[in-house]
Write an enzyme that holds these catalytic residues in place. Structure first.
Site, mmCIF file in Angstrom:
data_model
loop_
_atom_site.group_PDB
_atom_site.id
_atom_site.type_symbol
_atom_site.label_atom_id
_atom_site.label_comp_id
_atom_site.label_asym_id
_atom_site.label_seq_id
_atom_site.Cartn_x
_atom_site.Cartn_y
_atom_site.Cartn_z
ATOM 1 N N LYS A 193 6.622 -5.158 9.145
ATOM 2 C CA LYS A 193 5.988 -6.179 9.973
ATOM 3 C C LYS A 193 5.203 -7.107 9.060
ATOM 4 O O LYS A 193 4.138 -6.757 8.566
ATOM 5 C CB LYS A 193 5.041 -5.581 11.018
ATOM 6 C CG LYS A 193 4.562 -6.636 12.038
ATOM 7 C CD LYS A 193 3.188 -6.372 12.572
ATOM 8 C CE LYS A 193 2.097 -6.802 11.638
ATOM 9 N NZ LYS A 193 2.031 -8.266 11.414
ATOM 10 N N GLU A 209 -4.044 0.269 1.377
ATOM 11 C CA GLU A 209 -4.658 -0.574 0.345
ATOM 12 C C GLU A 209 -5.556 -1.541 1.093
ATOM 13 O O GLU A 209 -5.076 -2.526 1.667
ATOM 14 C CB GLU A 209 -3.578 -1.287 -0.481
ATOM 15 C CG GLU A 209 -4.089 -1.868 -1.775
ATOM 16 C CD GLU A 209 -4.637 -3.272 -1.613
ATOM 17 O OE1 GLU A 209 -5.887 -3.399 -1.530
ATOM 18 O OE2 GLU A 209 -3.853 -4.215 -1.555
ATOM 19 N N CYS A 254 -7.839 -9.395 -2.587
ATOM 20 C CA CYS A 254 -8.681 -8.215 -2.378
ATOM 21 C C CYS A 254 -9.399 -7.781 -3.638
ATOM 22 O O CYS A 254 -10.383 -7.035 -3.569
ATOM 23 C CB CYS A 254 -7.852 -7.067 -1.812
ATOM 24 S SG CYS A 254 -6.443 -6.629 -2.825
ATOM 25 N N GLU A 306 -17.015 -8.940 2.078
ATOM 26 C CA GLU A 306 -15.901 -9.453 1.277
ATOM 27 C C GLU A 306 -15.652 -10.896 1.719
ATOM 28 O O GLU A 306 -15.216 -11.145 2.845
ATOM 29 C CB GLU A 306 -14.655 -8.598 1.503
ATOM 30 C CG GLU A 306 -13.481 -8.998 0.649
ATOM 31 C CD GLU A 306 -12.264 -8.120 0.903
ATOM 32 O OE1 GLU A 306 -11.345 -8.147 0.062
ATOM 33 O OE2 GLU A 306 -12.228 -7.416 1.930
#
Length: 476
Positions: free
Chosen positions: A173, A251, A285, A379
């Site tokens: 997906k 992750e 990230c 973040e």
């Protein structure tokens, strides 16, 4: 640009509901095309085909797997320019970065083409006479994958290549903002001669994400779910997989510290910081998020870095020389703006930038940053440097480790003893000492704490899609 369908069981198909969703260029919000909006019913069909394909693919030889993977990587390099243009149109990153990402994705197919032939077992010294103990690696089964928008061809390539090398079939997906690169990759997988049903692509809109994700977690035929994305969504998927006791490979988010010690090479540290922070407009990230600069070198670093940031060309990633493209969408733009505003209200100092652009956010530098500020605790996923001054090495390590995430950490120093001490002390799955290029097919990618479970790339990436079977044989 043509509209796209899903790819299920070796066929390009419209969604069973007939629905589709729009994909837009983040630079100018222009409509690129429409894509099939799949739901749980489409996903079930994809898993049906993947289950059948796995039954035969798991019996394939390492040499057969290697040949397919090598060919896919070669086709990606053949079409590198074409794939890069599609990637830039849907993601916004500069064309040079997009081209680099395509090459990055191809290296994983090439790497796992070789690694598939090295899925070694082991012989264990027997504790009993006349009895042998050996292990073999076997494929898990159907691998379901949920991939992110910030690397829309690199991340699917990293996951699919490892799964196929291990002998698994795949249901993917792609991110709703950027499904086109993955669908273009599927065209090459098909061209390479992948068996029917081995790889299936099930795109869906934001409205259908939860339905499709829940169905992946609930289906007992899915043996492993590999997800790259936010920590919050990763926790949700982790919990949903409990009922079927699936293997999970997560992750997740990061909040990387970037420490510059007084002993650092100034030019190297500045170059590394700019590369780490502003690649993909800060939307990675492992981007440098919390910048710690030692007092003795603080002014020199700022004097060197500010002119370079001011000189960055901002604009359409398709234009030559552009270094900073748009943010992926308006939600991300509003999020970055909120983080900056809240940090300024809490006492941070705006040195550069801070303005919302029509299609993104101005490269920004904040100083006088303290713990507790939004730019330090969250973040950011945008082009914002949050800078804190420190005095002692132990202070920097304490600040760096004061975080529930531990994906990546970076520091610059020319002191060998300091390099050893700090590398050992940082609570992070990946540490870059005087280097920011930490993601390669040869190296294990993954974090500590709430930054995830498992590793991608390297021999460890192959293990994420494998079971270890013990065989004990009595020769008496």
């Amino acid at each position: 640009m043509e509209d796209y369908k899903s790819y299920i069981g070796g066929e390009w198909k419209a969604a069973k509901s007939g629905a589709d969703f729009e994909v837009r260029n983040p630079f100018d919000n222009s409509l690129l095309c429409k894509v099939a909006d799949c739901n749980a019913e489409d996903l079930k069909e994809a898993i049906d085909h993947a289950s059948k394909a796995h039954a035969s693919w798991k019996k394939s030889t390492p040499r057969e797997r290697s040949a397919l993977l090598r060919k896919i990587g070669d086709l990606m390099m053949r079409d590198q320019d074409k794939l890069a243009k599609v990637l830039t149109l849907e993601n916004g990153k500069p064309l040079g970065e997009a081209k680099g990402e395509v090459g990055f994705g191809a290296t994983f197919f090439h790497w796992f083409a070789e690694e598939s032939r090295r899925a070694y077992g082991e012989t264990i010294p027997s504790p009993a006479p006349g009895v042998s103990f050996t292990t073999v690696q076997e494929p898990l089964g159907v691998a379901a994958m949920i991939t992110p928008w910030n690397f829309p061809i690199g991340m699917p390539a990293r996951k699919i290549s490892a799964a196929l090398a291990a002998g698994c079939s795949c249901v993917v997906k792609p991110a709703e903002d950027t499904p086109l690169s993955t669908l273009e990759l599927m065209k090459l997988i098909e061209e390479a001669g992948a068996p029917t049903g081995l790889v299936n692509i099930v795109p869906c809109s934001r409205n259908s994400v939860k339905e499709v994700g829940d169905a992946m977690c609930a289906d007992p035929r899915v043996a492993v779910i590999s997800f790259t994305g936010s920590t919050e969504v990763g926790k949700y998927l982790y919990a949903k997989c409990a009922d079927t006791v699936k293997r999970v490979a997560l992750e997740l988010g990061g909040n990387a510290p970037f420490i510059i010690f007084d002993s650092a090479d100034v030019d190297a540290a500045v170059s590394g910081l700019i590369t780490s922070k502003f690649r993909n407009t800060g939307q990675t990230c492992v981007t440098a998020n919390r910048i710690l600069i030692q007092a003795g070198i603080y002014d020199r670093i700022l004097d060197n870095i500010l002119p370079k940031i001011k000189a960055m060309k901002i604009g359409n990633g398709m234009e030559s020389g552009v270094e900073q493209g748009p943010l992926i969408n308006e939600r991300q733009q509003a999020r970055v703006k909120r983080i900056v505003d809240e940090s300024l209200n809490a006492g941070a100092k705006l040195v550069l930038g801070g303005k919302v652009l029509d299609n993104g956010f101005e490269p920004t530098v904040l100083t006088d940053v303290q713990r507790g500020m939004a730019c330090w605790e969250e973040e950011i996923f945008g082009p914002v440097l949050s800078i804190m001054k420190f005095t002692e090495e132990s202070e920097a390590v304490d600040h760096a480790n004061d975080c529930d995430r531990g994906l990546a950490a970076f520091f610059y120093s020319k002191d060998p003893g300091q390099i050893h001490r700090v590398s050992s002390a940082l609570e992070s799955g990946m540490v870059g000492a005087n280097h920011v290029g930490i993601s390669m097919p040869e190296s294990p990618f993954g974090g500590y704490k709430t930054s995830g479970i498992g590793k991608e790339g390297s021999k460890h990436g192959l293990a994420e899609y494998s079971n270890i079977k013990l065989v004990v044989q009595n020769f008496n």
